[in-house]
Write a protein that holds these residues in place. Structure first.
Motif, PDB file in Angstrom:
ATOM      1  N   THR A  21       0.858  -1.180   0.000  1.00 18.12           N
ATOM      2  CA  THR A  21       0.000   0.000   0.000  1.00 18.12           C
ATOM      3  C   THR A  21       0.894   1.230   0.000  1.00 18.12           C
ATOM      4  OG1 THR A  21      -0.121  -0.113   2.393  1.00 18.12           O
ATOM      5  CG2 THR A  21      -1.952  -1.078   1.170  1.00 18.12           C
ATOM      6  N   THR A  22       0.509   2.209  -0.769  1.00 19.86           N
ATOM      7  CA  THR A  22       1.331   3.403  -0.880  1.00 19.86           C
ATOM      8  C   THR A  22       0.618   4.632  -0.355  1.00 19.86           C
ATOM      9  OG1 THR A  22       0.553   3.749  -3.130  1.00 19.86           O
ATOM     10  CG2 THR A  22       2.604   2.519  -2.856  1.00 19.86           C
ATOM     11  N   ILE A  23      -0.613   4.470   0.079  1.00 24.63           N
ATOM     12  CA  ILE A  23      -1.323   5.592   0.674  1.00 24.63           C
ATOM     13  C   ILE A  23      -1.946   5.129   1.987  1.00 24.63           C
ATOM     14  CG2 ILE A  23      -1.771   6.799  -1.486  1.00 24.63           C
ATOM     15  CD1 ILE A  23      -4.555   5.678  -1.525  1.00 24.63           C
ATOM     16  N   ASP A  24      -2.202   6.090   2.835  1.00 27.01           N
ATOM     17  CA  ASP A  24      -2.778   5.828   4.149  1.00 27.01           C
ATOM     18  C   ASP A  24      -4.252   6.221   4.113  1.00 27.01           C
ATOM     19  OD1 ASP A  24      -3.599   5.932   6.821  1.00 27.01           O
ATOM     20  OD2 ASP A  24      -1.696   6.742   7.513  1.00 27.01           O
ATOM     21  N   ILE A  25      -5.121   5.401   4.674  1.00 26.41           N
ATOM     22  CA  ILE A  25      -6.550   5.711   4.655  1.00 26.41           C
ATOM     23  C   ILE A  25      -6.876   6.977   5.429  1.00 26.41           C
ATOM     24  CG2 ILE A  25      -7.275   3.337   4.244  1.00 26.41           C
ATOM     25  CD1 ILE A  25      -7.949   3.108   7.205  1.00 26.41           C
ATOM     26  N   ASP A  26      -5.959   7.447   6.252  1.00 27.52           N
ATOM     27  CA  ASP A  26      -6.168   8.663   7.035  1.00 27.52           C
ATOM     28  C   ASP A  26      -5.428   9.875   6.482  1.00 27.52           C
ATOM     29  OD1 ASP A  26      -7.856   7.487   9.017  1.00 27.52           O
ATOM     30  OD2 ASP A  26      -6.089   6.516   9.847  1.00 27.52           O
ATOM     31  N   ASP A  27      -4.860   9.754   5.289  1.00 30.41           N
ATOM     32  CA  ASP A  27      -4.120  10.854   4.687  1.00 30.41           C
ATOM     33  C   ASP A  27      -5.055  12.047   4.445  1.00 30.41           C
ATOM     34  OD1 ASP A  27      -2.682  12.615   3.072  1.00 30.41           O
ATOM     35  OD2 ASP A  27      -1.912  11.039   1.753  1.00 30.41           O
ATOM     36  N   ARG A  52     -10.936  12.885 -12.410  1.00 26.27           N
ATOM     37  CA  ARG A  52      -9.764  13.022 -11.530  1.00 26.27           C
ATOM     38  C   ARG A  52      -9.153  11.683 -11.113  1.00 26.27           C
ATOM     39  NH1 ARG A  52     -11.494  16.600  -6.757  1.00 26.27           N
ATOM     40  NH2 ARG A  52     -13.264  15.214  -6.891  1.00 26.27           N
ATOM     41  N   TRP A  53      -9.798  10.572 -11.451  1.00 25.82           N
ATOM     42  CA  TRP A  53      -9.296   9.250 -11.081  1.00 25.82           C
ATOM     43  C   TRP A  53      -8.036   8.928 -11.881  1.00 25.82           C
ATOM     44  CZ3 TRP A  53     -10.711   4.480 -14.092  1.00 25.82           C
ATOM     45  CH2 TRP A  53     -10.110   3.341 -13.549  1.00 25.82           C
ATOM     46  N   GLN A  54      -7.018   8.424 -11.179  1.00 32.08           N
ATOM     47  CA  GLN A  54      -5.763   8.020 -11.806  1.00 32.08           C
ATOM     48  C   GLN A  54      -5.659   6.496 -11.713  1.00 32.08           C
ATOM     49  OE1 GLN A  54      -2.498  10.393 -10.201  1.00 32.08           O
ATOM     50  NE2 GLN A  54      -4.011  11.916  -9.624  1.00 32.08           N
ATOM     51  N   PRO A  55      -6.004   5.772 -12.777  1.00 36.36           N
ATOM     52  CA  PRO A  55      -6.095   4.311 -12.720  1.00 36.36           C
ATOM     53  C   PRO A  55      -4.800   3.605 -12.339  1.00 36.36           C
ATOM     54  CG  PRO A  55      -6.702   5.133 -14.909  1.00 36.36           C
ATOM     55  CD  PRO A  55      -6.338   6.313 -14.079  1.00 36.36           C
ATOM     56  N   GLU A  56      -3.673   4.214 -12.586  1.00 37.59           N
ATOM     57  CA  GLU A  56      -2.388   3.570 -12.289  1.00 37.59           C
ATOM     58  C   GLU A  56      -1.999   3.680 -10.820  1.00 37.59           C
ATOM     59  OE1 GLU A  56      -1.674   7.833 -12.956  1.00 37.59           O
ATOM     60  OE2 GLU A  56      -2.840   6.332 -14.048  1.00 37.59           O
ATOM     61  N   ARG A  57      -2.741   4.477 -10.053  1.00 35.55           N
ATOM     62  CA  ARG A  57      -2.400   4.703  -8.641  1.00 35.55           C
ATOM     63  C   ARG A  57      -3.407   4.023  -7.725  1.00 35.55           C
ATOM     64  NH1 ARG A  57      -1.256  10.582  -7.304  1.00 35.55           N
ATOM     65  NH2 ARG A  57      -0.174   9.537  -5.610  1.00 35.55           N
ATOM     66  N   PRO A  58      -2.981   3.583  -6.550  1.00 34.29           N
ATOM     67  CA  PRO A  58      -3.925   2.997  -5.598  1.00 34.29           C
ATOM     68  C   PRO A  58      -4.892   4.062  -5.076  1.00 34.29           C
ATOM     69  CG  PRO A  58      -1.739   3.134  -4.626  1.00 34.29           C
ATOM     70  CD  PRO A  58      -1.606   3.580  -6.054  1.00 34.29           C
ATOM     71  N   ALA A  59      -6.022   3.587  -4.600  1.00 34.72           N
ATOM     72  CA  ALA A  59      -7.052   4.473  -4.070  1.00 34.72           C
ATOM     73  C   ALA A  59      -7.612   3.866  -2.794  1.00 34.72           C
ATOM     74  CB  ALA A  59      -8.173   4.649  -5.105  1.00 34.72           C
ATOM     75  N   ALA A 110     -16.969   0.956   5.022  1.00 36.08           N
ATOM     76  CA  ALA A 110     -15.924  -0.063   4.923  1.00 36.08           C
ATOM     77  C   ALA A 110     -14.908   0.467   3.922  1.00 36.08           C
ATOM     78  CB  ALA A 110     -16.510  -1.393   4.451  1.00 36.08           C
ATOM     79  N   LEU A 111     -13.645   0.553   4.316  1.00 36.94           N
ATOM     80  CA  LEU A 111     -12.642   1.117   3.422  1.00 36.94           C
ATOM     81  C   LEU A 111     -11.382   0.272   3.365  1.00 36.94           C
ATOM     82  CD1 LEU A 111     -11.193   4.285   5.138  1.00 36.94           C
ATOM     83  CD2 LEU A 111     -13.008   2.996   6.149  1.00 36.94           C
ATOM     84  N   ARG A 112     -10.752   0.321   2.204  1.00 39.81           N
ATOM     85  CA  ARG A 112      -9.546  -0.465   1.968  1.00 39.81           C
ATOM     86  C   ARG A 112      -8.758   0.187   0.831  1.00 39.81           C
ATOM     87  NH1 ARG A 112     -10.472  -6.599   0.253  1.00 39.81           N
ATOM     88  NH2 ARG A 112     -11.117  -5.681  -1.708  1.00 39.81           N
ATOM     89  N   VAL A 113      -7.435   0.101   0.916  1.00 40.20           N
ATOM     90  CA  VAL A 113      -6.577   0.615  -0.154  1.00 40.20           C
ATOM     91  C   VAL A 113      -6.428  -0.473  -1.214  1.00 40.20           C
ATOM     92  CG1 VAL A 113      -4.259   1.429  -0.753  1.00 40.20           C
ATOM     93  CG2 VAL A 113      -5.310   2.128   1.415  1.00 40.20           C
ATOM     94  N   GLN A 114      -6.645  -0.086  -2.461  1.00 43.32           N
ATOM     95  CA  GLN A 114      -6.464  -1.013  -3.584  1.00 43.32           C
ATOM     96  C   GLN A 114      -6.437  -0.225  -4.882  1.00 43.32           C
ATOM     97  OE1 GLN A 114     -10.265  -3.168  -2.810  1.00 43.32           O
ATOM     98  NE2 GLN A 114     -10.622  -2.846  -4.994  1.00 43.32           N
ATOM     99  N   ARG A 115      -6.039  -0.887  -5.927  1.00 41.11           N
ATOM    100  CA  ARG A 115      -6.151  -0.294  -7.257  1.00 41.11           C
ATOM    101  C   ARG A 115      -7.569  -0.538  -7.735  1.00 41.11           C
ATOM    102  NH1 ARG A 115      -1.271   1.477  -9.331  1.00 41.11           N
ATOM    103  NH2 ARG A 115       0.505   0.513  -8.309  1.00 41.11           N
ATOM    104  N   LEU A 116      -8.139   0.456  -8.400  1.00 43.57           N
ATOM    105  CA  LEU A 116      -9.510   0.342  -8.853  1.00 43.57           C
ATOM    106  C   LEU A 116      -9.580  -0.141 -10.287  1.00 43.57           C
ATOM    107  CD1 LEU A 116     -11.035   3.722  -7.621  1.00 43.57           C
ATOM    108  CD2 LEU A 116     -10.994   1.530  -6.432  1.00 43.57           C
ATOM    109  N   ASP A 117     -10.514  -1.027 -10.535  1.00 43.39           N
ATOM    110  CA  ASP A 117     -10.902  -1.378 -11.894  1.00 43.39           C
ATOM    111  C   ASP A 117     -12.367  -1.768 -11.838  1.00 43.39           C
ATOM    112  OD1 ASP A 117     -11.230  -4.326 -11.616  1.00 43.39           O
ATOM    113  OD2 ASP A 117      -9.063  -4.292 -11.293  1.00 43.39           O
ATOM    114  N   ALA A 118     -13.027  -1.740 -12.979  1.00 41.08           N
ATOM    115  CA  ALA A 118     -14.471  -1.959 -13.016  1.00 41.08           C
ATOM    116  C   ALA A 118     -14.865  -3.317 -12.460  1.00 41.08           C
ATOM    117  CB  ALA A 118     -14.977  -1.798 -14.447  1.00 41.08           C
TER     118      ALA A 118
END
Length: 151
Positions: A21-27, A52-59, A110-118
């Protein structure tokens, strides 16, 4: 046990795909980049309209649920098994058409860091709807956040 899992998630737990994971859910720099609160809209359409979504980055993927207060802990235990963090919602994200919850219902995220895809967004939406239904609640929809980046 729940607190231990939450701490581990924040300390850089790996996502399901095995990527760190490269981002923190509390950032505090996180901003909503895509929303999907219309159950008739496909996840692919929601992502396609997200400028504004950047598909190559985790969310940080967030699912918004209304659950009976007595079911929140059981739902949280199930979600923690798959790396989800569950938090109370302050309802600042709620849509105008969402009815007020009664005193015995809780709005949670409910939240989790992941890369998004459809595909994964659709699968997780179906899972959250099933989970909410199991506990006699309902899934309101989902959104995703990414850190704001300079243009």
């Amino acid at each position: 046990m729940r607190k231990i899992r939450s701490v581990l998630a924040r300390l850089g737990r790996r996502t399901r795909a095995g990527e760190p994971t490269t981002i923190d859910i509390d950032d505090p720099a996180l901003r909503v980049v895509v929303e999907a609160f219309d159950e008739t809209e496909a996840a692919s359409a929601a992502l396609a309209r997200a400028a504004r979504w950047q598909p190559e980055r985790p969310a940080v993927l967030r699912h918004h649920l209304i659950l009976p207060a007595t079911a929140v802990e059981d739902a949280e235990d199930l979600l923690h098994e798959d790396g989800w963090t569950v938090r109370a919602s302050h309802r600042d994200h709620a849509r105008a058409e969402t009815p007020n919850t009664s005193g015995d219902e809780s709005t949670v995220i409910a939240l989790r860091v992941q890369r998004l895809d459809a595909l994964h967004c659709a699968q997780e939406s179906a899972r959250m709807a099933g989970l909410a239904q199991r506990f006699r609640g309902r899934a309101l929809g989902w959104d995703a956040m990414q850190p704001e980046t300079p243009d």
